[in-house]
Write a protein that holds these residues in place. Structure first.
Motif, PDB file in Angstrom:
ATOM      1  N   TYR A   1     -12.024   6.561  -0.196  1.00  0.00           N
ATOM      2  CA  TYR A   1     -11.672   7.137   1.100  1.00  0.00           C
ATOM      3  C   TYR A   1     -11.565   6.048   2.167  1.00  0.00           C
ATOM      4  O   TYR A   1     -12.516   5.313   2.393  1.00  0.00           O
TER       5      TYR A   1
ATOM      6  N   LYS B   1     -11.013  17.089  -1.362  1.00  0.00           N
ATOM      7  CA  LYS B   1     -11.011  18.562  -1.302  1.00  0.00           C
ATOM      8  C   LYS B   1      -9.882  19.145  -2.157  1.00  0.00           C
ATOM      9  O   LYS B   1     -10.024  20.212  -2.729  1.00  0.00           O
TER      10      LYS B   1
ATOM     11  N   ASP C   1       0.500  10.709  -1.919  1.00  0.00           N
ATOM     12  CA  ASP C   1      -0.615  10.330  -1.046  1.00  0.00           C
ATOM     13  C   ASP C   1      -0.360   8.947  -0.456  1.00  0.00           C
ATOM     14  O   ASP C   1       0.175   8.063  -1.125  1.00  0.00           O
ATOM     15  N   SER C   2      -0.782   8.776   0.804  1.00  0.00           N
ATOM     16  CA  SER C   2      -0.515   7.513   1.502  1.00  0.00           C
ATOM     17  C   SER C   2      -1.505   6.404   1.129  1.00  0.00           C
ATOM     18  O   SER C   2      -1.277   5.253   1.490  1.00  0.00           O
TER      19      SER C   2
ATOM     20  N   LYS D   1      -5.021   5.097  -4.466  1.00  0.00           N
ATOM     21  CA  LYS D   1      -4.927   6.283  -5.317  1.00  0.00           C
ATOM     22  C   LYS D   1      -3.614   6.334  -6.098  1.00  0.00           C
ATOM     23  O   LYS D   1      -3.519   7.002  -7.129  1.00  0.00           O
TER      24      LYS D   1
ATOM     25  N   GLU E   1       4.038   8.430  -0.768  1.00  0.00           N
ATOM     26  CA  GLU E   1       4.694   9.537  -0.056  1.00  0.00           C
ATOM     27  C   GLU E   1       6.219   9.495  -0.149  1.00  0.00           C
ATOM     28  O   GLU E   1       6.884  10.527  -0.050  1.00  0.00           O
TER      29      GLU E   1
ATOM     30  N   ASN F   1      -6.358  19.518   6.303  1.00  0.00           N
ATOM     31  CA  ASN F   1      -6.913  19.074   7.598  1.00  0.00           C
ATOM     32  C   ASN F   1      -5.934  18.156   8.334  1.00  0.00           C
ATOM     33  O   ASN F   1      -6.067  17.942   9.532  1.00  0.00           O
TER      34      ASN F   1
ATOM     35  N   LYS G   1       5.482  14.369  10.164  1.00  0.00           N
ATOM     36  CA  LYS G   1       5.985  13.132   9.560  1.00  0.00           C
ATOM     37  C   LYS G   1       7.140  13.398   8.577  1.00  0.00           C
ATOM     38  O   LYS G   1       8.025  12.575   8.422  1.00  0.00           O
TER      39      LYS G   1
HETATM   40  P1  TMP Z   1      -9.303  13.806   3.379  1.00  0.00           P
HETATM   41  O1  TMP Z   1      -8.855  15.214   3.574  1.00  0.00           O
HETATM   42  O2  TMP Z   1     -10.440  13.684   2.435  1.00  0.00           O
HETATM   43  O3  TMP Z   1      -9.482  13.134   4.682  1.00  0.00           O
HETATM   44  O4  TMP Z   1      -8.097  13.043   2.626  1.00  0.00           O
HETATM   45  C1  TMP Z   1      -6.822  13.107   3.132  1.00  0.00           C
HETATM   46  C2  TMP Z   1      -5.858  12.534   2.104  1.00  0.00           C
HETATM   47  O5  TMP Z   1      -4.534  12.763   2.537  1.00  0.00           O
HETATM   48  C3  TMP Z   1      -5.989  11.036   1.914  1.00  0.00           C
HETATM   49  O6  TMP Z   1      -6.001  10.733   0.544  1.00  0.00           O
HETATM   50  C4  TMP Z   1      -4.749  10.450   2.582  1.00  0.00           C
HETATM   51  C5  TMP Z   1      -3.766  11.591   2.493  1.00  0.00           C
HETATM   52  N1  TMP Z   1      -2.791  11.599   3.574  1.00  0.00           N
HETATM   53  C6  TMP Z   1      -1.443  11.392   3.247  1.00  0.00           C
HETATM   54  O7  TMP Z   1      -1.104  11.208   2.074  1.00  0.00           O
HETATM   55  N2  TMP Z   1      -0.532  11.377   4.259  1.00  0.00           N
HETATM   56  C7  TMP Z   1      -0.870  11.559   5.568  1.00  0.00           C
HETATM   57  O8  TMP Z   1       0.004  11.540   6.453  1.00  0.00           O
HETATM   58  C8  TMP Z   1      -2.264  11.801   5.884  1.00  0.00           C
HETATM   59  C9  TMP Z   1      -2.675  12.017   7.287  1.00  0.00           C
HETATM   60  C10 TMP Z   1      -3.169  11.800   4.844  1.00  0.00           C
END
Ligand code: TMP
Length: 388
Positions: free
Chosen positions: A50, A302, A322-323, A327, A342, A359, A367
């Motif tokens: 994270y 989550k 995922d950004s 990962k 992404e 969240n 985006k």
């Molecule tokens: P979290 O809910 O545990 O904070 O993890 C959010 C995940 O979402 C994290 O792996 C990064 C990813 N993410 C994206 O892929 N693109 C985005 O624009 C954002 C804000 C998060």
């Protein structure tokens, strides 16, 4: 359930993953909700996936927090700000810009290195009374101790409070943020319950804890971040003086009204989640029947809970974008869904993207305008399944 950040590499896919019980206790006495089993923190946090600095929402929150504290305490170059669970140093970078001395504490080797490289001194250790003593010897006492989204990760809450008591100056403040149980229950956020989060706080048990160490809450604020969190600023209780906070009383009355201290509320919550599971599975199955291609957005911890608990496999989600560079190229724990960057969303043009990192839904939808413009749709699973 496997640990939710235990991403698997291709060559290890055939090795069975270690699974750990995931269930909650409810304390009839103080009202605290906690996990029944604690996974060794070193298994979860030594190499932590994270990274705080990845989302704008997080950075805005840190910016707002640090500015408020800077103004409140008039921080200067003599002030020391310590961040517990400092991650990549994102929060401390703001305090450093205000001219304060900063120190991060984090057991994750990979993240401590990133923080140090950007000029944030970081001690790679778990926080407790002993480490607090070492820090005092080496750096002196702290005027500010921050602990955002980390206290719920720590099993021994008393060790944390003893450490804070040891490390903080007499007039210093202790700032903490954690996801709020009231939001979790009201918004069906069951997937935020996972091995890393040992406690699910409401105010009543929290106050009991801090008061037993001579602290009081001097400010309380509800935040939208992480599905609904709470920011608390604490100071040492002054003899004979009692800070009276109307907001605090109000929130406790909301907790009471929501039945947060009753077992029935939690059992009802659990039934709600079974309904959510049926709703989401039904919607996804119908889309698959009409030959739609669906992917996941955000390989959040989550999301790994949701896909595992609801049984959403690669039969439904082709992959997840995922950004987080770390990962990408790996597979999600349990369901083994491949994770890509992404950019793949736009190149591959699936029909639907299930937002597992709900969240950050607003940030993600904003985006990915190009995806929406050519007909792509988002599914948000929580609090209720809906299509955007
Ligand atoms: P979290 O809910 O545990 O904070 O993890 C959010 C995940 O979402 C994290 O792996 C990064 C990813 N993410 C994206 O892929 N693109 C985005 O624009 C954002 C804000 C998060």
């Amino acid at each position: 359930m496997p640990v939710p950040n235990g991403f698997v590499s291709y060559d290890k896919l055939k090795i069975p993953e270690q699974k750990f019980e995931l269930a909650c206790f409810f304390c009839d006495d103080c009202g605290l909700v906690q996990l029944t089993k604690v996974v060794n923190p070193i298994v979860m946090f030594r190499n932590y996936a994270y990274v705080s600095g990845m989302a704008n929402v997080m950075m805005n929150n840190f910016s707002n927090l640090s500015y408020g504290i800077y103004k409140m305490l008039k921080l200067n170059k003599k002030s020391l700000v310590v961040d517990i669970g400092s991650n990549d140093g994102s929060l401390l970078a703001f305090f450093k810009n205000y001219g304060a001395r900063v120190l991060g504490i984090d057991p994750a080797l990979n993240l401590a290195k990133i923080a140090q490289m950007r000029g944030i001194p970081t001690e790679c250790m778990l926080f407790n009374f002993n480490s607090a003593r070492k820090i005092v010897k080496k750096y002196g006492r702290a005027d500010v101790i921050c602990a955002t989204n980390v206290i719920a990760h720590i099993d021994n809450l008393h060790a944390v409070m003893k450490g804070v008591d040891q490390l903080l100056t007499t007039a210093g403040v202790f700032v903490t943020e954690f996801p709020y149980l009231l939001d979790l229950i009201e918004k069906n956020e069951f997937d935020t319950i996972y091995h890393e989060h040992l406690s699910y706080f409401s105010l009543k048990p929290w106050i009991k804890l801090i008061e037993s160490y001579g602290f009081e809450i001097i400010s309380v604020e509800r935040l939208l971040i992480h599905g609904g969190s709470i920011r608390l600023i604490h100071g040492r209780k002054k003899l004979g003086k009692n800070t009276h906070l109307k907001t605090l009383e109000y929130l406790i009355s909301l907790e009471l009204r929501a039945g947060l201290y009753s077992k029935k509320t939690l059992l009802d919550f659990s039934s709600q989640i079974e309904i959510l599971k049926l709703d989401l599975r039904k919607m996804l199955a119908n889309l698959k029947k009409s030959k739609k291609r669906i992917i996941g957005y955000g390989a959040a911890a989550k999301g790994n809970v949701l896909t595992n608990y609801f049984g959403i496999s690669t039969k439904i989600l082709d992959y997840i974008v995922d950004s987080t560079p770390y990962k990408q190229g790996l597979f999600t724990p349990g369901m083994h869904i491949p994770v890509y960057g992404e950019g793949r969303l736009f190149e591959d043009k699936p029909d639907y993207a299930l937002i597992l990192a709900w969240n950050f839904a607003d940030e993600i939808i904003e985006k990915q305008k190009a995806f929406r413009r050519r007909g792509g749709k988002f599914i948000i699973p929580i609090p209720k399944v809906r299509i955007v």
